[in-house]
Design a protein around this motif. Sequence first.
Motif, PDB file in Angstrom:
ATOM      1  N   MET A  33       0.844  -1.192   0.000  1.00 45.61           N
ATOM      2  CA  MET A  33       0.000   0.000   0.000  1.00 45.61           C
ATOM      3  C   MET A  33       0.878   1.240   0.000  1.00 45.61           C
ATOM      4  SD  MET A  33      -2.957  -1.292  -0.016  1.00 45.61           S
ATOM      5  CE  MET A  33      -3.929   0.189   0.267  1.00 45.61           C
ATOM      6  N   GLY A  34       0.504   2.191  -0.822  1.00 44.57           N
ATOM      7  CA  GLY A  34       1.286   3.418  -0.900  1.00 44.57           C
ATOM      8  C   GLY A  34       0.427   4.654  -0.760  1.00 44.57           C
ATOM      9  N   TRP A  35       1.038   5.706  -0.240  1.00 44.38           N
ATOM     10  CA  TRP A  35       0.432   7.016  -0.227  1.00 44.38           C
ATOM     11  C   TRP A  35       1.254   7.910  -1.166  1.00 44.38           C
ATOM     12  CZ3 TRP A  35      -4.113   8.510   1.675  1.00 44.38           C
ATOM     13  CH2 TRP A  35      -4.711   7.758   2.693  1.00 44.38           C
ATOM     14  N   PHE A  36       0.557   8.626  -2.008  1.00 44.54           N
ATOM     15  CA  PHE A  36       1.168   9.569  -2.933  1.00 44.54           C
ATOM     16  C   PHE A  36       0.444  10.898  -2.780  1.00 44.54           C
ATOM     17  CE2 PHE A  36       3.825   6.874  -5.718  1.00 44.54           C
ATOM     18  CZ  PHE A  36       3.451   5.627  -5.230  1.00 44.54           C
ATOM     19  N   GLY A  41      -0.286  21.588 -10.444  1.00 43.26           N
ATOM     20  CA  GLY A  41       0.758  21.822 -11.416  1.00 43.26           C
ATOM     21  C   GLY A  41       1.956  20.903 -11.318  1.00 43.26           C
ATOM     22  N   LYS A  42       1.889  19.931 -10.408  1.00 41.53           N
ATOM     23  CA  LYS A  42       3.010  19.021 -10.211  1.00 41.53           C
ATOM     24  C   LYS A  42       2.586  17.582 -10.465  1.00 41.53           C
ATOM     25  CE  LYS A  42       5.583  21.873  -6.947  1.00 41.53           C
ATOM     26  NZ  LYS A  42       6.306  21.890  -5.642  1.00 41.53           N
ATOM     27  N   GLU A  43       3.576  16.735 -10.659  1.00 43.38           N
ATOM     28  CA  GLU A  43       3.294  15.325 -10.840  1.00 43.38           C
ATOM     29  C   GLU A  43       3.009  14.659  -9.496  1.00 43.38           C
ATOM     30  OE1 GLU A  43       5.969  14.427 -14.861  1.00 43.38           O
ATOM     31  OE2 GLU A  43       6.454  13.473 -12.949  1.00 43.38           O
ATOM     32  N   ARG A  44       2.332  13.537  -9.572  1.00 43.04           N
ATOM     33  CA  ARG A  44       2.080  12.763  -8.372  1.00 43.04           C
ATOM     34  C   ARG A  44       3.403  12.217  -7.845  1.00 43.04           C
ATOM     35  NH1 ARG A  44      -3.047   8.780  -8.354  1.00 43.04           N
ATOM     36  NH2 ARG A  44      -3.859  10.723  -9.244  1.00 43.04           N
ATOM     37  N   GLU A  45       3.625  12.369  -6.552  1.00 40.65           N
ATOM     38  CA  GLU A  45       4.893  11.938  -5.978  1.00 40.65           C
ATOM     39  C   GLU A  45       4.684  10.976  -4.822  1.00 40.65           C
ATOM     40  OE1 GLU A  45       7.103  15.224  -4.391  1.00 40.65           O
ATOM     41  OE2 GLU A  45       5.661  15.627  -2.788  1.00 40.65           O
ATOM     42  N   PHE A  46       5.654  10.123  -4.646  1.00 40.04           N
ATOM     43  CA  PHE A  46       5.619   9.136  -3.574  1.00 40.04           C
ATOM     44  C   PHE A  46       5.759   9.803  -2.213  1.00 40.04           C
ATOM     45  CE2 PHE A  46       6.368   5.364  -1.257  1.00 40.04           C
ATOM     46  CZ  PHE A  46       7.464   5.572  -0.453  1.00 40.04           C
ATOM     47  N   VAL A  47       4.990   9.307  -1.247  1.00 40.42           N
ATOM     48  CA  VAL A  47       5.073   9.801   0.125  1.00 40.42           C
ATOM     49  C   VAL A  47       5.519   8.687   1.073  1.00 40.42           C
ATOM     50  CG1 VAL A  47       3.768  10.763   2.066  1.00 40.42           C
ATOM     51  CG2 VAL A  47       3.288  11.535  -0.273  1.00 40.42           C
ATOM     52  N   ALA A  48       4.793   7.586   1.063  1.00 39.78           N
ATOM     53  CA  ALA A  48       5.106   6.488   1.980  1.00 39.78           C
ATOM     54  C   ALA A  48       4.466   5.203   1.458  1.00 39.78           C
ATOM     55  CB  ALA A  48       4.600   6.780   3.392  1.00 39.78           C
ATOM     56  N   ALA A  49       5.018   4.080   1.886  1.00 38.39           N
ATOM     57  CA  ALA A  49       4.461   2.795   1.497  1.00 38.39           C
ATOM     58  C   ALA A  49       4.691   1.787   2.604  1.00 38.39           C
ATOM     59  CB  ALA A  49       5.081   2.298   0.190  1.00 38.39           C
ATOM     60  N   ILE A  50       3.853   0.762   2.612  1.00 45.38           N
ATOM     61  CA  ILE A  50       3.987  -0.312   3.583  1.00 45.38           C
ATOM     62  C   ILE A  50       3.686  -1.643   2.909  1.00 45.38           C
ATOM     63  CG2 ILE A  50       1.591  -0.023   4.387  1.00 45.38           C
ATOM     64  CD1 ILE A  50       2.635  -0.782   7.215  1.00 45.38           C
ATOM     65  N   ARG A  51       4.539  -2.597   3.178  1.00 45.24           N
ATOM     66  CA  ARG A  51       4.298  -3.945   2.699  1.00 45.24           C
ATOM     67  C   ARG A  51       3.436  -4.634   3.749  1.00 45.24           C
ATOM     68  NH1 ARG A  51       8.774  -8.696   1.357  1.00 45.24           N
ATOM     69  NH2 ARG A  51       7.507  -9.742  -0.230  1.00 45.24           N
ATOM     70  N   TRP A  52       2.233  -5.018   3.329  1.00 44.43           N
ATOM     71  CA  TRP A  52       1.286  -5.532   4.322  1.00 44.43           C
ATOM     72  C   TRP A  52       1.856  -6.740   5.045  1.00 44.43           C
ATOM     73  CZ3 TRP A  52      -3.149  -2.684   4.829  1.00 44.43           C
ATOM     74  CH2 TRP A  52      -4.038  -3.126   5.806  1.00 44.43           C
ATOM     75  N   SER A  53       2.474  -7.623   4.296  1.00 45.09           N
ATOM     76  CA  SER A  53       3.071  -8.810   4.905  1.00 45.09           C
ATOM     77  C   SER A  53       4.414  -8.436   5.505  1.00 45.09           C
ATOM     78  CB  SER A  53       3.255  -9.898   3.846  1.00 45.09           C
ATOM     79  OG  SER A  53       3.926 -11.012   4.378  1.00 45.09           O
ATOM     80  N   GLY A  54       4.481  -8.412   6.794  1.00 46.41           N
ATOM     81  CA  GLY A  54       5.723  -8.068   7.470  1.00 46.41           C
ATOM     82  C   GLY A  54       5.798  -6.641   7.940  1.00 46.41           C
ATOM     83  N   GLY A  55       5.057  -5.750   7.293  1.00 47.32           N
ATOM     84  CA  GLY A  55       4.983  -4.371   7.769  1.00 47.32           C
ATOM     85  C   GLY A  55       6.159  -3.482   7.439  1.00 47.32           C
TER      86      GLY A  55
END
Length: 125
Positions: A33-36, A41-55
């Motif tokens: 799961m990711g938050w962007f 006026g800007k492109e979508r950028e990565f903020v944070a992510a989590i791998r559900w399995s293992g966290g």
Amino acid sequence: VQLQASGGGLVQAGGSLRLSCAASGRTLSRYVMGWFRQAPGKEREFVAAIRWSGGTTYYADSVKGRFTISRDNAKNTVYLQMNSLKPADTAVYYCGAQYDSGTYYYRDTGTYAYWGQGTLVTVSS
């Protein structure tokens, strides 16, 4: 997978907000799961992510130490706790989901197959 993002709003600089991304249609145990975010006026950028399995969690340098991504297995929901907010954090925030086959690219929007509708975060100075 259907994703519903919520929790955005108007907050003063230095304040906090918690975003939620509730999933339906499938459990997220095999997803990343990711938050962007996307500012005008800007492109979508990565903020944070989590791998559900293992966290395992990942953060953009710009939010490291201020934002925390977490998950709730029972609620099939991922959260983004945002503290010490800055005007530069103003954007529409989107949650995304990509299937975790063991190889994943959490920063790349193109690898996320499912997206929520976005929630607006406005930080005033």
